[in-house]
Design an enzyme around this catalytic site. Structure first.
Site, mmCIF file in Angstrom:
data_model
loop_
_atom_site.group_PDB
_atom_site.id
_atom_site.type_symbol
_atom_site.label_atom_id
_atom_site.label_comp_id
_atom_site.label_asym_id
_atom_site.label_seq_id
_atom_site.Cartn_x
_atom_site.Cartn_y
_atom_site.Cartn_z
ATOM 1 N N SER A 72 5.859 3.838 3.784
ATOM 2 C CA SER A 72 5.545 2.987 4.930
ATOM 3 C C SER A 72 5.851 1.513 4.703
ATOM 4 C CB SER A 72 4.068 3.141 5.313
ATOM 5 O OG SER A 72 3.226 2.582 4.326
ATOM 6 N N LYS A 143 -0.589 -2.655 3.453
ATOM 7 C CA LYS A 143 0.147 -3.088 4.637
ATOM 8 C C LYS A 143 0.388 -4.593 4.546
ATOM 9 C CE LYS A 143 -0.143 1.050 6.497
ATOM 10 N NZ LYS A 143 1.048 1.936 6.511
#
Length: 258
Positions: A72, A143
């Site tokens: 990701s 993230k």
């Protein structure tokens, strides 16, 4: 035929003779390998235990290795990378900034609650994760911070760019070929929380996917474990991270709204 006598004679004639007439001890009983010899030294066990405790404390309070389990955050972070998370980055009053890569506990924002399991297995897994030897807990995520408290984050403008506080942002860290977002959104980040997204937007489950959750996709600042500052392993990918300046022209929330 007296085979025992032959073996005795062959053994005695093939052994090297030492100065005192005795056969070499190494020929009859091989010396232990160096790890065993090291472990037999007095105090070695205590030293090894102290090293493990030191590494665990270092990982708990200063810098923690973190194994990247998914794609990701590509191309910045790859599956199998071991990054070093700076746990002191947000101590002493500092808070995450736009573009920082952060590791956070997603309980209450990305997941409802920590899954229950065998406590012994959980403890071993936590110890392995703390040393970067196993995958992190299912509630831990990495993230990039795109919006901080008070920011209005919108995607996308007429040129397909994300904007923060009315200022378009060109994101050089995105996966080549990825759009900033395939799903439109317009959010105002509550104070004390973060809006976070992956660099591989088409493969990242991030704040966009949790807009309908109780936390609205926002990550409380208090849930941030630390900032990703380095790739520590593999050695061929060792690097540190510096801001690209993508958010340099973004005004503060008060200036944008008022």
């Amino acid at each position: 035929m007296d085979t025992e006598a032959q073996h005795t004679e062959r053994g005695s004639s093939s052994e090297p003779i030492t100065g005192d007439g005795e056969g070499s001890r190494s020929a009859r009983s091989p010396r232990p390998s160096w790890p065993r010899r090291l472990l037999r030294r007095p105090g070695t066990g205590a030293l090894a235990a102290a090293c493990v405790v030191f590494l665990f404390l270092l990982s708990t309070f200063v810098v923690q290795p973190f194994l990247i389990p998914s794609g990701s955050m590509e191309p910045t972070l790859r599956v199998g990378d071991r990054v070093l998370v700076n746990k002191l980055a947000y101590r002493f009053g500092a808070e995450p900034r736009r573009e920082d890569m952060v590791v956070f506990d997603g309980t209450g924002s990305f997941v409802d609650e920590a899954p229950r399991g065998n406590p012994v297995t959980g403890l071993l897994r936590a110890a392995g994760a703390a040393l970067g030897l196993s995958e992190p807990a299912e509630t831990d995520f990495v993230k990039r911070v795109v919006g901080v408290g008070g920011d209005r984050v919108v995607c996308c403008d007429g040129r397909g760019r994300l904007s923060v506080n009315g200022t378009p942002v060109d994101e050089p860290y995105l996966m080549p070929g990825d759009a900033p977002s395939n799903a439109p959104f317009d959010v105002v980040v509550p104070r004390g929380t973060l809006w976070v997204m992956g660099d591989h937007r088409s493969r990242s489950s991030d704040s966009r996917d949790h807009l309908g959750s109780p936390g609205g996709g926002m990550v409380p600042v208090g849930k941030v474990i630390g900032r990703v500052d380095w790739i520590g392993w593999p050695f061929g990918r060792w690097t540190s991270f510096d801001p690209s300046g993508a958010f340099a022209d973004v005004p503060e929330p008060g200036a944008a709204h008022g």
